[in-house]
Design a protein around this motif. Sequence first.
Motif, mmCIF file in Angstrom:
data_model
loop_
_atom_site.group_PDB
_atom_site.id
_atom_site.type_symbol
_atom_site.label_atom_id
_atom_site.label_comp_id
_atom_site.label_asym_id
_atom_site.label_seq_id
_atom_site.Cartn_x
_atom_site.Cartn_y
_atom_site.Cartn_z
ATOM 1 N N ASP A 1 0.381 -7.431 12.645
ATOM 2 C CA ASP A 1 -0.926 -7.264 13.281
ATOM 3 C C ASP A 1 -1.236 -5.772 13.324
ATOM 4 O O ASP A 1 -0.431 -4.976 13.792
ATOM 5 C CB ASP A 1 -0.866 -7.835 14.707
ATOM 6 N N THR B 1 -5.522 -3.384 20.275
ATOM 7 C CA THR B 1 -4.238 -3.174 19.600
ATOM 8 C C THR B 1 -4.187 -1.748 19.063
ATOM 9 O O THR B 1 -5.096 -1.327 18.353
ATOM 10 C CB THR B 1 -4.086 -4.147 18.422
ATOM 11 N N THR C 1 -5.596 -10.075 16.520
ATOM 12 C CA THR C 1 -4.453 -10.408 17.360
ATOM 13 C C THR C 1 -4.471 -11.888 17.725
ATOM 14 O O THR C 1 -3.421 -12.526 17.821
ATOM 15 C CB THR C 1 -4.430 -9.519 18.613
#
Lengths: 78, 673
Positions: B57, B38, B18
């Motif tokens: 991502d 994430t 990230t």
Amino acid sequence: MPEKTLDLIEPETSVKILKLTGQRSLRKRILDMGLTPGTKVEVMRRAPLGDPVEFKIKGYNLSLRKKEAQTVLVETVE
Amino acid sequence: MTKKITVALAGNPNVGKTSVFNAITGSRQHVGNWPGVTVERKMGKRTYKNIEMEIVDLPGTYSLTTYSLDEIIARDFLIEEKPDIVVQVIDATNLERNLYLSTQLMELGVKLVIALNMKDLALAKGNRIDEEKIQEFLDVPVIPTIASKGTGIESLLDAIIEEASKARTNDDPLSYDESTEGRVHELEMILKSDQYFAHYPSRWFSIKLLEGDENIIKKAQESEKYTPIREILRKTDADNFETKIADQRYSTIQAMLRQVCDINTCHLSGSDMVDRVVTNKLLGIPIFLALMWAAFELTFTFATPFMNMIDIFFGWLAGATAEVISTEWLASLVGDGIIAGIGSVLIFLPNILLLFFMLSLMEDSGYMARAAFIMDRVMGRIGLHGKSFIPLIMGFGCNVPAIMATRTIEDPRDRLITILVAPFISCGARLPVYVLLAGAFFGRDAGIVIFGLYALGILVAVLSAKLMRTTVLRGEDAPFIMELPDYRLPTLKGSFIHMWERAKIYLKKAGGIILIGVVGVWLLASIPAPGSGGIFGSEEIYGSTDSLVGALGHLIEPLVAPLGFDWRIAVALVFGIVAKEIVVGSMGVLYGAGEDEQNLSNILAAGAMTPLTGLGLMVFTLLYVPCFACIGVIKRETGSWKWTLFQLVYGTGLAWGFAFTLYQVGSRTGFLT
Ligand SMILES: Nc1nc2c(ncn2[C@@H]2O[C@H](COP(=O)(O)OP(=O)(O)OP(=O)(O)O)[C@@H](O)[C@H]2O)c(=O)[nH]1
Ligand SMILES: [Mg+2]
């Protein structure tokens, strides 16, 4: 050299992995984390309440519950 | 003409994916020093040298065999959506395990670029890595980066573009022993003969079949060629096979690493000293509790002067506008409705900021994972998982990201339970209600009362989890396998960014849904009830029983009368479902307190409510229906209206039961009346 399961190893001891005896998905997961036979594992410490246990392996720190550590057969090294 | 390419960021958890994403796209997605920050894929755009890149991502994964939802999201994207380039972000301080995933990505036949991240930390540990050697070995570009500082990002982009312009090279540098290769070859022949498998890289698919990967076998079963495939698989002992494969992958990596860097220096960590204290047998738990308490104390004591300043400002603003506007109803709308409503929410901004500041310190330092480690045993007792502990702590900030964070929990039943009990963790939005009521009724003991409410929330969450575990959601304990990342000194900049990002959300909420909510309450409070004969916006009607809101309140009052709540509280609670902050705002309107927070507190303390009902209201607010946003995310993450409804009914039932008992027992024994 005595064979033991990983959960029985005292902290601050180094061992070598011999075999994984757990169920398939657990075994695969443990393998993926780098606990392949022959790998050196250092038992670092137990959590304050006795479980889980922290290990150092391949240069990083990993924690497993005793229940999972029980499926890892190891031998002690000097 | 611009070209378009898709670039996926993959890698192990907590390696800086990230951070790379943010550095490339200039966005500010959440980063933190624990695995599993994430949990969904995030898209961003960047145009570089006339090439439009869509950057994705992904959640972190240790391998391409998947266990939890966040890992499935990552793998499915790589396999099904086939990005043009995969950038694997690698933690340079932990090469061996990171490269294990690289071997699998190469097997998958993707175009790979490696970002060798955390170069600074590797150097600080005296870990010198020869990038060119790795590049030579793996035959993929390797670019050193320090994502948190933005170093190396340009070179990374250059490498991506160059790789994208090349024809695909499908060379897998890793070859296994002869018998394995033989089986792989046999399988590949079958796969290549069937159009059904054309979508998947045949070598990778064959190896996964041999490893006994359940998802892959399921896919194969749907093809017509399954019978010959099964024949080959029957000849193979999958149990030994997967150990053999993993072993050979790691051996190849080790052989390479011996030339790339000195193995000994590759294995150094400074975190062990800290852990010796923090997770110490005797000190571990006291330190954990002390940290929690300190975070809590600081959130309140530090905030007070700032709250006073905001209070004074809004008092002044309301006074000033009242003088300027001469129309009675308009003055009331602006003064009592908008300014008072927004003021009543903004006043808690300092609390919220500090709360998030504390949380981000925990996240960025690496303590979060330790908290899960320390608490796993306790969580185990209630049938949950140490990993459930992180979402629950996040919940102190806001339940919505907390519920999202459950995606890292592997076992679906564990995950469902964690989602269902997460709303009982008292979030930042409920804080204003406590601060107001505890301040009004408990004076110097307010801190203890508020702490007690937090504790009650935790207790209810824990006991509910246990209850669900032993009744509706019974099942086996899932394995606990968690990486403990190295400690890092959190940067002030990083923590402030976190804090600011959260503050922005809070401010947006104050300017949006909360503003609408309080204006709604004002409107209802200003419109006379049919038959009352009052005048819209007049002072006599405003917030009285003759207003529309009064009529509404009386309608629902019987439901909450056994709890000692009057119609005003009933209305405030109904509006609180939109957002918990509105409870305070609408009480301000309904008790005619105007813009001044202190004023409402005085009115309440002077006898509009008793300390007992105040306490009951706080408990009710803690446990009943969470806010709209939270209901929405429960529905999305459980994928079921049934469970969402279950949470709402269960929570509200508990809230009612607790407040009922408290009031009935209290008023009979004269406790707090
Ligand atoms: N010192 C240093 N820290 C870094 C670097 N890159 C990232 N970090 C820090 O490492 C931590 C993890 O970064 P993230 O970007 O959240 O990692 P991630 O790979 O997205 O993690 P997950 O989403 O959990 O898989 C954060 O605390 C970052 O600030 C770097 O190059 N150097
Ligand atoms: Mg991330």
